[in-house]
Design an enzyme around this catalytic site. Sequence first.
Site, PDB file in Angstrom:
ATOM      1  N   CYS A 113       0.830  -1.207   0.000  1.00 59.07           N
ATOM      2  CA  CYS A 113       0.000   0.000   0.000  1.00 59.07           C
ATOM      3  C   CYS A 113       0.866   1.260   0.000  1.00 59.07           C
ATOM      4  O   CYS A 113       1.440   1.595  -1.021  1.00 59.07           O
ATOM      5  CB  CYS A 113      -0.986  -0.032   1.166  1.00 59.07           C
ATOM      6  SG  CYS A 113      -2.377   1.111   0.925  1.00 59.07           S
ATOM      7  N   HIS A 221      -3.556  -5.149   0.492  1.00 58.51           N
ATOM      8  CA  HIS A 221      -3.046  -5.507   1.822  1.00 58.51           C
ATOM      9  C   HIS A 221      -2.999  -7.033   1.978  1.00 58.51           C
ATOM     10  O   HIS A 221      -3.924  -7.637   2.520  1.00 58.51           O
ATOM     11  CB  HIS A 221      -3.918  -4.889   2.913  1.00 58.51           C
ATOM     12  CG  HIS A 221      -3.654  -3.433   3.122  1.00 58.51           C
ATOM     13  ND1 HIS A 221      -2.804  -2.955   4.083  1.00 58.51           N
ATOM     14  CD2 HIS A 221      -4.120  -2.347   2.466  1.00 58.51           C
ATOM     15  CE1 HIS A 221      -2.754  -1.631   4.034  1.00 58.51           C
ATOM     16  NE2 HIS A 221      -3.545  -1.234   3.050  1.00 58.51           N
ATOM     17  N   GLU A 223      -1.297  -8.730   4.035  1.00 52.31           N
ATOM     18  CA  GLU A 223      -1.092  -9.178   5.416  1.00 52.31           C
ATOM     19  C   GLU A 223      -2.386  -9.687   6.052  1.00 52.31           C
ATOM     20  O   GLU A 223      -2.352 -10.447   7.034  1.00 52.31           O
ATOM     21  CB  GLU A 223      -0.475  -8.059   6.260  1.00 52.31           C
ATOM     22  CG  GLU A 223      -1.381  -6.886   6.591  1.00 52.31           C
ATOM     23  CD  GLU A 223      -1.384  -5.795   5.537  1.00 52.31           C
ATOM     24  OE1 GLU A 223      -1.721  -4.642   5.882  1.00 52.31           O
ATOM     25  OE2 GLU A 223      -1.070  -6.082   4.361  1.00 52.31           O
TER      26      GLU A 223
END
Length: 259
Positions: A113, A221, A223
């Site tokens: 990001c 994202h 994660e």
Amino acid sequence: MTRPVVGIIGNVHLINDQYPVHAGGQMNSRAVSKVSDCVPLLIPADPGLLSVDELLDSCDGFVLTGGRPNVHPEEYGEEATAAHGAFDRARDAIVLPLVRACVERGQPFLGICRGFQEVNVAMGGTLYPEIRDLPGRNNHRMPPDGTMEEKFALRHEVTLTEGGPFARLFGSARVMTNTLHGQGIKAPGSRVVIDGYAPDGTPEAIYVRDAPGFTLSVQWHPEWNAADDPVSRPLFTAFGEACRAWAGGRKAYPLQMAG
């Protein structure tokens, strides 16, 4: 066996609107530890506290995280406007030269990001302050309401270059991702290769051409749900392998150059 150390770039926050802290999302640390199989180390991104050289010597790789503040437009030759949002000049001063040093050395990093945008700016690229204001573009920002699961839900497809590094890594040239960003790439930096796009033409996946190490970076994202998501898991796994190679004194053959 000692695990490689991954520096996770932190962000500045205020607790109770008063107490300043350097903080990082738990999901970043969990992805680095459980999927990349590396030691997560939160980095206070402030040149008054540490130097780029100290970071390069202390860590085997870096995760350039997302964050609410944006890269200051002065870093790519433009004036700040209200649309550019909040800034973190201390993080700019650490991460932009860190990216350039890693590219030169072959030390691995994974941009996420804001980190994706930092890679582009570090290599001489520019950014749009607000993607949703561009003709024909969608709103890529995090939904204002809902649970975490709803906010990080898969929202659009990313089309990757056939035979490119991301398509090879994911085993497909089309993947589904979340989207939680306001800014995006305007002009790619020198050697920055855009390897994947959202349906509205927004760049979503990049790498640095001819870099001697791992430079894969994404606008979404990964994660979130990294251990179970079919896109996130191979990305963090490959990053961990690159960090282990660096820690072992070997410059990993970069995925973006592999045949």
